[in-house]
Design an enzyme around this catalytic site. Structure first.
Site, mmCIF file in Angstrom:
data_model
loop_
_atom_site.group_PDB
_atom_site.id
_atom_site.type_symbol
_atom_site.label_atom_id
_atom_site.label_comp_id
_atom_site.label_asym_id
_atom_site.label_seq_id
_atom_site.Cartn_x
_atom_site.Cartn_y
_atom_site.Cartn_z
ATOM 1 C CB CYS A 162 -0.985 0.053 1.148
ATOM 2 S SG CYS A 162 -2.217 1.329 0.820
ATOM 3 C CB CYS A 340 -4.076 3.437 -3.439
ATOM 4 S SG CYS A 340 -3.268 3.905 -1.923
#
Ligand SMILES: Cc1cc2nc3c(=O)[nH]c(=O)nc-3n(C[C@H](O)[C@H](O)[C@H](O)COP(=O)(O)OP(=O)(O)OC[C@H]3O[C@@H](n4cnc5c(N)ncnc54)[C@H](O)[C@@H]3O)c2cc1C
Length: 405
Positions: A162, A340
């Site tokens: 991430c 994201c």
């Protein structure tokens, strides 16, 4: 004689459970073993919300047993090596496991020790991190306890899981400080030369950082921490320049650790020169061992390492592995999709979605560069539901997305 299974999956995280469930939905008669030592399963994307105090770690933690799909065998142990030439997995107990097909997805490890002094001070002295379940609650404590001064947020060189998570932590903390009238100097120091890997989203995110008054320092990465004296040392990594060290004081330091595959993966014949499991980026089949596949954070595919990517990779691996078993051509192709959800402030999310080559896409017919309340709700409630109830049970919903630009 070694215990033997038709399919051995190493790692029962996001990728391992989704792939096992996806395979068993297609064919319930498969003999699948999942090698996974942990008794708990975390929804890691939720760690950002734990660090921001909008959610609890308990809500992000469930029992692993609940998600081992019916029909799969759980081997509650750690793998300690793989010998793909012999179709064998070595277990930490010394036992070996034979397989016909291998799916390798043990994730990445957090290399805290690569930052000098960090392991000694993490979790004290205002040094926190959303990256581990043990440390994410301390981020929230640090944010609440912060009475002013300098708050530094760091991002190491890629790849990390991430890649948006370090700036999410900075935005939420800056927003919290402003709402509570705390006089803060917020800094985001990243090893990269731009704020996000996909150009399409860069101007919007630069504006978000600016709106919070965050000082963004590029090509600057954390190399040492002296917690007791509240000092962080950075190395400026300008291209073609001699690295230059600078030490700055902090009152809060949120660290994103460097990350890499486990050592036994790096040392195995499955690894590429960077230590990641070398697979074809589209079929997810190993480039040298035809009966092996890999996905998730430990795979070599050049996508953004996210659970969202895993959601689309797992059905590709399941479909292609079954096709190989049945002598059919591969039906599945992974296009590099990742998403994201950037928490730009409390109550707002900008959801960056993209495929290989940084091509922007979106699942919903909405301008993706906009901060939205709807996306906050989806991130807070919808995505965890999608993870626990859909993805981990091998259902393949919401896998369509359309190009944006
Ligand atoms: C702070 C943070 C924020 C994030 N935010 C988002 C987000 O907003 N959106 C998003 O999509 N993704 C996000 N992610 C990333 C996402 O959680 C990961 O990309 C995803 O979990 C990867 O799945 P994986 O199965 O490859 O790895 P993991 O889910 O980490 O699973 C790996 C599994 O392998 C097991 N394992 C490890 N070693 C061994 C061994 N030796 N033998 C057997 N098993 C082993 C582990 O116990 C673990 O269960 C975030 C992650 C973090 C930390």
């Amino acid at each position: 004689m070694a215990r033997s299974h038709q399919i051995v999956i190493i790692g029962g995280g996001a990728a391992g459970i989704s792939t096992a469930a996806s395979l068993l939905r297609r064919n319930p008669d498969l003999d699948i073993a999942i090698v996974e030592p942990s008794t708990v399963h975390y929804y890691q994307p939720g760690f950002t919300l734990v660090g921001a105090g909008t959610d609890s770690l308990e809500r992000m933690t469930r029992s692993e047993a609940r998600y081992i799909p019916e029909g799969a065998t759980w081997i509650q142990e750690a793998a300690s090596g793989v010998r793909p030439g012999d179709n064998r997995v070595d277990l930490a107990s010394g036992e070996e496991l034979a397989y016909e097909h291998l799916v390798a997805c043990p994730g990445v490890v957090l290399d805290w020790q690569r930052i000098e002094g960090l392991p000694d001070t993490l979790g004290t002295n205002g040094v926190c991190s959303n990256y581990a379940p043990e440390t994410a609650p301390y981020t929230w404590q640090c944010v609440q306890d912060f009475t002013g001064g300098r708050a530094i947020f760091t991002q190491p060189p890629m790849p990390i899981k991430c890649p948006g998570a370090p700036q999410k932590a900075a935005y939420l903390a800056a927003d919290y400080f402003r709402r509570h009238g705390v006089d803060a100097e917020v800094e985001f120091d990243l090893a990269a030369g731009k704020i996000f890997g996909v150009d399409f989203y860069v101007p919007a995110l630069e504006r978000v950082a600016e709106s919070h008054g965050i000082q963004v320092n590029y090509q600057d990465h954390l190399v040492a921490v002296d917690g007791a004296n509240r000092q962080a040392t950075f190395e400026a990594v300008g291209e073609g320049e001699e690295p230059e060290r600078v030490t700055r004081t902090f009152d809060l330091l949120h660290v994103t650790p460097p990350q890499s595959p486990p050592d036994w993966v790096k040392q195995s014949p499955l690894a590429n020169e960077n230590g990641y499991i070398e697979v074809d980026p589209t079929t997810l089949q190993h480039t040298r061992f035809d009966n092996a596949f890999a996905l998730g954070d430990a795979g070599s595919t050049p996508n953004s390492k996210t659970a969202a990517a895993v959601r689309l990779q797992a059905p590709v691996v399941a479909g292609n592995l079954l096709a190989r078993l049945e002598g059919r051509p591969f039906p599945g192709a992974y296009d590099g999709y990742a998403s994201c959800p950037l928490t730009t402030r409390y109550g707002k999310v900008l959801n960056a979605e993209f495929t290989y080559g940084g091509k922007p896409v979106s699942t919903l017919p909405l301008e993706p560069r906009k901060e939205r309340r709807l996306m906050w709700w989806i991130n807070r409630h919808g995505l965890p539901m999608l993870y626990w109830n859909v993805m981990l049970s091998g259902r393949e919903w919401l896998s369509g997305h359309r190009p944006r630009a």
